[in-house]
Enzyme design. Structure first.
Site, PDB file in Angstrom:
ATOM      1  N   ARG A  62      72.615  44.584 -49.877  1.00 52.08           N
ATOM      2  CA  ARG A  62      71.133  44.699 -50.892  1.00 52.08           C
ATOM      3  C   ARG A  62      71.096  45.884 -51.360  1.00 52.08           C
ATOM      4  O   ARG A  62      70.543  46.125 -52.398  1.00 52.08           O
ATOM      5  CB  ARG A  62      69.910  44.163 -49.959  1.00 52.08           C
ATOM      6  CG  ARG A  62      70.095  42.641 -49.746  1.00 52.08           C
ATOM      7  CD  ARG A  62      68.721  42.051 -49.010  1.00 52.08           C
ATOM      8  NE  ARG A  62      68.498  42.771 -47.612  1.00 52.08           N
ATOM      9  CZ  ARG A  62      69.075  42.328 -46.602  1.00 52.08           C
ATOM     10  NH1 ARG A  62      69.861  41.284 -46.748  1.00 52.08           N
ATOM     11  NH2 ARG A  62      68.870  42.997 -45.534  1.00 52.08           N
ATOM     12  N   GLU A  99      73.080  48.248 -31.099  1.00 48.40           N
ATOM     13  CA  GLU A  99      72.197  47.853 -29.932  1.00 48.40           C
ATOM     14  C   GLU A  99      73.143  46.743 -28.928  1.00 48.40           C
ATOM     15  O   GLU A  99      73.053  46.942 -27.980  1.00 48.40           O
ATOM     16  CB  GLU A  99      71.188  47.166 -30.216  1.00 48.40           C
ATOM     17  CG  GLU A  99      69.987  47.252 -29.099  1.00 48.40           C
ATOM     18  CD  GLU A  99      68.799  46.932 -29.516  1.00 48.40           C
ATOM     19  OE1 GLU A  99      67.821  46.536 -28.502  1.00 48.40           O
ATOM     20  OE2 GLU A  99      68.331  46.570 -30.649  1.00 48.40           O
TER      21      GLU A  99
END
Length: 175
Positions: A62, A99
């Site tokens: 994007r 993460e």
């Protein structure tokens, strides 16, 4: 330059996407409005017009939507950063920690030159992992990071902490 629209009105909130508990900030209404999209590009261009930007680096996908017209507005090169195997020429690869795992980004080996003044751009700053990787790739090429720009920042996720103290500019902030 158009600056009278509240760009936040052109962001659609979609609960539980892509999974339960996530509130997705959808930019497609902004893209569907030529006036709002133009204003976003104009505001970004105004912020960086006097900073000598020679290249805009953006990771897929994007961010590309905003990076390409901004590169034209600033008369700078657009440098796409992609997932492995998507670029056709020789690439530098950068592996980085997420993460819950790792990821890899690639950039053409001839994309940046020492001394380039680079603006890093993406649609959204969340945890900052992808942009942090782009910073490291840019600095490895001996280019200077002028700043990191985003259409949206999710401030509660503290993504700025992964941006190595770089200047950050955002158009829309959410707590």
């Amino acid at each position: 330059m158009t600056t009278d629209l509240d760009l936040q009105n052109y962001i659609r909130n979609i609960p539980d996407f892509p999974k339960p508990g996530i509130l997705f900030r959808d930019i497609t209404p902004m893209l569907a409005s030529p006036e709002a999209f133009q204003q976003a590009i104009d505001l970004l261009a105004e912020e960086y017009k006097d900073q000598g930007v020679t290249a805009i680096v953006s990771a897929e996908a994007r961010g590309f939507i905003f990076a390409a017209p901004l590169a034209l507005a600033l008369k700078a090169r657009f440098i796409p950063v992609r997932k492995p195997g998507k670029l056709p020429f020789d690439t530098h690869s950068f592996h980085y920690e997420l993460e819950y795992g790792t990821d890899t980004l690639e950039m053409h080996t001839d994309a940046l030159e020492p001394g380039d003044r680079v603006l890093l751009l993406d649609d959204l700053l969340a945890t900052g992992g992808t942009m942090g990787a782009c910073i490291q790739m840019t600095e490895k090429a001996e280019a200077t990071v002028v700043g990191c720009a985003f259409v949206i920042e999710l401030c509660g996720l503290n993504g700025r902490r992964n941006l190595r103290g770089k200047d950050v500019f955002t158009l829309i902030e959410y707590p």
